[in-house]
Design a protein around this motif. Structure first.
Motif, PDB file in Angstrom:
ATOM      1  N   ARG A 256       0.938  10.475  10.323  1.00  9.11           N
ATOM      2  CA  ARG A 256       0.317  10.642  11.631  1.00  9.11           C
ATOM      3  C   ARG A 256      -0.244   9.336  12.184  1.00  9.11           C
ATOM      4  O   ARG A 256      -1.294   9.320  12.815  1.00  9.11           O
ATOM      5  N   ASP A 257       0.436   8.235  11.872  1.00  6.63           N
ATOM      6  CA  ASP A 257       0.009   6.951  12.411  1.00  6.63           C
ATOM      7  C   ASP A 257       0.966   6.556  13.539  1.00  6.63           C
ATOM      8  O   ASP A 257       1.890   5.771  13.365  1.00  6.63           O
ATOM      9  N   MET A 258       0.735   7.157  14.733  1.00  4.35           N
ATOM     10  CA  MET A 258       1.641   6.958  15.863  1.00  4.35           C
ATOM     11  C   MET A 258       1.653   5.510  16.326  1.00  4.35           C
ATOM     12  O   MET A 258       2.689   5.007  16.760  1.00  4.35           O
ATOM     13  N   GLY A 259       0.507   4.856  16.247  1.00  2.00           N
ATOM     14  CA  GLY A 259       0.441   3.460  16.688  1.00  2.00           C
ATOM     15  C   GLY A 259       1.378   2.595  15.865  1.00  2.00           C
ATOM     16  O   GLY A 259       2.183   1.829  16.399  1.00  2.00           O
ATOM     17  N   LYS A 260       1.291   2.760  14.550  1.00  2.00           N
ATOM     18  CA  LYS A 260       2.164   1.976  13.674  1.00  2.00           C
ATOM     19  C   LYS A 260       3.630   2.352  13.913  1.00  2.00           C
ATOM     20  O   LYS A 260       4.496   1.483  13.982  1.00  2.00           O
ATOM     21  N   ALA A 261       3.907   3.662  14.044  1.00  2.00           N
ATOM     22  CA  ALA A 261       5.286   4.105  14.282  1.00  2.00           C
ATOM     23  C   ALA A 261       5.844   3.486  15.560  1.00  2.00           C
ATOM     24  O   ALA A 261       7.004   3.058  15.595  1.00  2.00           O
ATOM     25  N   ALA A 262       4.994   3.404  16.607  1.00  2.00           N
ATOM     26  CA  ALA A 262       5.443   2.781  17.856  1.00  2.00           C
ATOM     27  C   ALA A 262       5.738   1.306  17.632  1.00  2.00           C
ATOM     28  O   ALA A 262       6.739   0.775  18.141  1.00  2.00           O
ATOM     29  N   ALA A 263       4.889   0.647  16.850  1.00  2.00           N
ATOM     30  CA  ALA A 263       5.118  -0.772  16.553  1.00  2.00           C
ATOM     31  C   ALA A 263       6.447  -0.944  15.803  1.00  2.00           C
ATOM     32  O   ALA A 263       7.216  -1.864  16.096  1.00  2.00           O
ATOM     33  N   ILE A 264       6.722  -0.038  14.863  1.00  2.00           N
ATOM     34  CA  ILE A 264       8.006  -0.108  14.139  1.00  2.00           C
ATOM     35  C   ILE A 264       9.167   0.050  15.120  1.00  2.00           C
ATOM     36  O   ILE A 264      10.160  -0.673  15.038  1.00  2.00           O
ATOM     37  N   SER A 265       9.036   1.002  16.066  1.00  2.00           N
ATOM     38  CA  SER A 265      10.098   1.208  17.056  1.00  2.00           C
ATOM     39  C   SER A 265      10.368  -0.075  17.827  1.00  2.00           C
ATOM     40  O   SER A 265      11.526  -0.431  18.078  1.00  2.00           O
TER      41      SER A 265
END
Lengths: 287, 282
Positions: A256-265
């Motif tokens: 549930r770490d959307m910020g990190k997931a967005a950074a990965i994207s």
């Protein structure tokens, strides 16, 4: 009919599509960029918190990120190379008249058409650790392995399995593209080469490869993007192959770490974007 | 027998051996899908495995269509709802946009035509975070409609590109003849463009339908109650339960494949028919 009317009609007809694409691809991509600079609370009603490059430094300091990236690059190279090579080989093999050609051509497409979820059941059954036919053949009949490999449970064997599956499922796509272009090659080119005493490999290199080059470039580029981003087949077949897509998905929906997931994207996009620019320049010779 | 003829026969044997090997590699998984779906639950996990079922049973096929045992039909309906709507919307928008890009002159047309390639870079996994947040914030979380919207957008660029290609092959004169008869653009699409491009239109519908029918990624993100599950996530969730029965899963897997295989075969048939007819005309 006058020009103005034509223009208006053109705009009106294309507007809904452009609007949808901007709204659901363009805007989300920008939003992705914004999210990547924020800490996102699990509760969607709470506001996001600006953390500057925090998500990027966190991602770039995470060893699993590099591991996932390495696995993905290796996986992409293998699958794209093998599925393209097999597709081309089969297209060349079938590029002649023979009995049963129609049915063979139709059956080849089956892995490509049938939904992955269905195919994966069959593969899981065949590679099952205890009663699967593959282990039965390899271990009990042929004696290739001392002990049955646990195909789904070890990262290395699961990687082999997922690679095999993807080559099997996606080579028909390459086959279709190559088969279509092979039909257009002038037969007399080969006859002329025969007169000059060229062997099979020389004919392939000088004639076939030159003629199929544009298709080859398109197939390789599109497939590379596709395999690089691939999630479904990898995730369905085994939990052990941690590609970058699986890593992204887990960060977004398990941790549930959307910020990190967005950074990965964003990082992923940067990688693919540079790849395409490089290909356009080197292969297609665009400026 | 001459040497040349002998060589030809040997080559023929190698060629057909190659074809047989190829067919085996392609078909073996399907062979197991079919045979296991006809085996009893016990026979499916027997060691050593049987090749052909010892006792044929159609029980698994009866079971998957029995709502008390297996929620297959529910998932099937959900998949059908999502895929038919997504493919239809993608097709209608694609026809309009493809027609505009192919037949109408307006500023920006070339730029739009050339930028479809780019959309490939933004597909799938890249957009899961923003789309999840955006569609959830407008209340579409756990609604099949979220999936429909996403499938429309994900298929639209390719649909437009394919349709533009089909419309480009329609000679300008045919349309102009219609214009002289007083058809406006909408009428021209309905009376001229669509009837001529039926096979192309079917193939675009099939393409979009297949993408939506196969989608697993977005379904896992947006659907949480099992009443709304589509086939890919529904079957996968049943498979991850400890009490799954192989025969039932294989029967479900086969029935899941049937619609797309039939649709694909049908569209190929139309395409072939279309090209031969076109040849006669030309």
């Amino acid at each position: 009919m006058n020009r103005k009317k034509e223009m208006t009609a053109g705009f009106l007809f294309i507007a809904p599509s452009i609007l949808l694409i901007v709204l659901l691809i363009g805007y989300p991509m920008i939003y992705n960029f914004i999210i990547s600079f924020h800490k996102v609370p699990v509760n969607p009603k709470k506001p996001m918190q600006f953390v500057n490059f925090g998500n990027f430094t966190k991602t770039l300091a995470d060893p699993s990120f590099y591991k996932a990236l390495g696995v993905t690059v290796f996986f992409t190279l293998l699958v794209v190379f093998l599925s393209t090579a097999v597709g081309l080989a089969v297209a060349i093999l079938l590029n002649r008249r023979f009995f049963g050609k129609k049915i063979v051509k139709a059956l080849i497409l089956l892995p490509y058409i049938v939904p992955s979820v269905s195919l994966i059941f069959a593969w899981k059954y065949m590679f099952n650790n205890t009663y699967g036919i593959v282990n039965y053949l390899f271990v009990d009949v042929l004696g290739l392995f001392e002990r049955a490999p646990l195909w789904f449970d070890r990262p290395a064997s699961a990687f082999v399995l997922v690679t095999l599956f993807c080559v099997w499922k996606f080579f028909p796509y390459a086959f279709m593209s190559f088969y279509a272009i092979l039909q257009t090659i002038d037969r007399t080119l080969y006859e002329a080469a025969d007169v000059d005493g060229a062997n099979g490999w020389q004919k392939f290199k000088v004639i076939t490869l030159q003629e199929i080059k544009p298709v080859l470039a398109t197939v390789v580029t599109l497939r590379t993007i596709w395999v690089f981003y691939m999630y479904t087949e990898v995730a369905l077949l085994s939990g052990q192959v941690k590609t970058i897509s699986v890593y992204l998905y887990e960060n977004a929906f398990s941790m549930r770490d959307m910020g990190k997931a967005a950074a990965i994207s964003i990082l992923l996009f940067a990688i693919i974007f540079s790849f395409i620019m490089l290909v356009r320049k080197k292969v297609f010779k665009y400026e | 027998m001459s040497k040349k003829k002998k060589k030809k026969i040997v080559r023929g044997i190698f060629f057909y051996a190659g074809i047989l090997l190829l067919m085996a590699v392609i078909l073996i998984p399907f062979f197991f899908m079919v045979t296991v779906s006809l085996k009893s639950a016990k026979e499916a996990i027997q060691v050593p495995p049987t090749v052909l079922p010892e006792a044929l049973t159609l029980q698994h096929y009866k079971d998957i269509f029995n709502a008390n045992i297996f929620p297959f039909l529910k998932y099937f309906k959900n998949s059908l709802y999502v895929s038919v709507l997504a493919a239809s919307i993608s097709l209608v928008l694609g026809i309009m946009a493809g027609y505009a890009l192919s037949k109408l002159r307006f500023p920006g047309r070339m730029t739009i035509s050339n930028s479809f390639y780019c959309v490939y870079m933004f597909s799938g996994i890249l957009l899961i975070v923003p789309l999840y947040r955006l569609l959830s914030s407008v209340g579409l979380y756990n609604h099949r409609e979220a999936l429909i919207i996403i499938m429309v957008v994900q298929t639209l660029p390719t649909s437009i590109y394919m349709l533009k290609g089909f419309f480009d092959t329609i000679p300008q004169e045919i349309e102009e003849a219609g214009k002289i008869d007083g058809l406006n653009y909408v009428q021209s699409i309905f009376y001229i463009v669509i009837p001529i491009s039926v096979s192309g239109i079917v193939s675009v519908f099939v393409y979009a339908f297949m993408i939506a029918w196969n989608d697993f990624l977005y379904a896992t993100i947006f659907l949480s109650s099992s009443d709304l599950f589509t086939l890919p996530i529904g079957l996968n969730s049943l498979f991850n339960r400890p009490d799954y029965i192989w025969g039932r899963m294989m029967a479900a897997a086969l029935v899941t494949s049937v619609p797309v295989v039939i649709m694909y075969a049908f569209s190929e048939f139309l395409m072939k028919k279309g090209t031969t007819e076109g040849g006669v005309k030309g």
